[in-house]
Scaffold this active site. Structure first.
Site, PDB file in Angstrom:
ATOM      1  N   ASP A  91      30.836 -72.068 -74.694  1.00  0.00           N
ATOM      2  CA  ASP A  91      31.041 -70.897 -75.539  1.00  0.00           C
ATOM      3  C   ASP A  91      30.926 -71.314 -76.995  1.00  0.00           C
ATOM      4  OD1 ASP A  91      32.175 -67.923 -74.823  1.00  0.00           O
ATOM      5  OD2 ASP A  91      32.682 -68.491 -76.876  1.00  0.00           O
ATOM      6  N   ARG A 107      37.950 -58.334 -90.116  1.00  0.00           N
ATOM      7  CA  ARG A 107      38.078 -59.741 -89.743  1.00  0.00           C
ATOM      8  C   ARG A 107      37.672 -60.673 -90.874  1.00  0.00           C
ATOM      9  NH1 ARG A 107      38.178 -56.548 -85.918  1.00  0.00           N
ATOM     10  NH2 ARG A 107      39.050 -57.039 -83.850  1.00  0.00           N
TER      11      ARG A 107
END
Length: 291
Positions: free
Chosen positions: A155, A44
């Protein structure tokens, strides 16, 4: 020749780089990656470097740490956080919330003449949990329009929050929704896509929050229920304790907190009262707790 050239052109990222970046991310977010996650992080990070035009890790790391580029940092956090969830996940626990805990809290509030209800979905991911809670409120509270009820959904992943606000989901997300609720609270939104109704969305407010941001966490107050399921497993012991202390202060006396099945508050703090309701262990802030 082409394959060999591709391998040579890949920026270097070994365990030294992993540890350096891992510790930086931990200090910011409390999320801790063990070394067995090296490949996950590497894949990633290299994708993020390519996306933003960095040819080596050193320049990328410097930009993250000293470049004051919030967009670059948020993009990496989005890439490293996982969003595995679906509607009505851990159904037995939701049943205890709906049939045991919610009536206890609502009846106590009605006796006091206070018809205000606040629920916090911490680590709400792509929105399936807070929308599930909204459906439960709509089903379980007959006079809900007379209540000041809201679900705060937070979040750290801005990409997940954008997805949640749209409220459109595929088959995998809705496969565990009871048929009656599916017909009532979802509408077709395309091939194998389904949108939650505006009635469900109206109870939920989404916004960005880092659970390790002490200043912003201190503003989270007055909650009757906190759901933080399968989030603390990504934190180490120190970060878990810090977050749970904030949760305790955010809950009203008599309020409940729900964690994932593999998580336990008793290993973190003894401040909560442990109760068995509906055959399950739940954690409640003592009603005599001082605010």
């Amino acid at each position: 020749m082409l394959a060999a050239k591709s391998r040579c052109s890949e920026p270097e990222f070994d365990v030294r780089h992993f540890v350096k970046l891992r510790d930086f991310i931990y200090r910011l977010t409390g999320i801790y990656f063990e070394e067995k996650k090296l490949y996950f992080v590497k894949k990633r990070v290299l994708a993020e470097m390519k996306r933003h035009g960095f040819e080596d890790f050193t320049s990328y790391y410097r930009a993250l740490r000293f470049g004051r580029n919030e967009e670059l940092l948020q993009s990496l956090i989005n890439a490293l956080t996982t969003n595995e969830t679906y509607f009505f996940r851990e159904f037995d626990q939701l049943a205890v919330f709906a049939e045991e805990c919610l009536p206890l809290v609502c009846e106590a509030k009605e006796r006091r003449g206070v018809k205000r209800l606040r629920i916090w979905s911490a680590g709400c991911s792509t929105g399936e949990e807070p929308y599930t809670l909204s459906i439960i409120l709509l089903e379980m509270i007959d006079d809900l329009p007379s209540w000041d009820a809201r679900i705060e959904a937070t979040d750290i992943d801005t990409r997940a929050l954008d997805f949640a606000r749209r409220g459109v989901y595929g088959l995998r997300s809705v496969k565990h929704v009871p048929e009656e609720y599916f017909r009532k609270y979802f509408r077709p939104a395309g091939p194998n896509l389904f949108a939650v109704t505006e009635e469900v969305k109206a109870l939920v407010r989404f916004y960005h929050l880092n659970l390790l941001d002490g200043e912003k966490m201190s503003r989270m107050k007055g909650f009757d229920f906190i759901f933080c399921r399968n989030v603390l497993i990504y934190f180490d012991e120190k970060a878990r304790r810090q977050v749970v202390e904030h949760f305790y202060r955010a809950l009203l006396p008599g309020g409940f907190i729900f964690l994932g099945h593999s998580e336990s508050l008793s290993r973190i703090t003894s401040a909560f009262r442990i109760r068995r309701l509906g055959g399950m262990i739940v954690y409640q802030k003592p009603e005599e707790a001082q605010e």
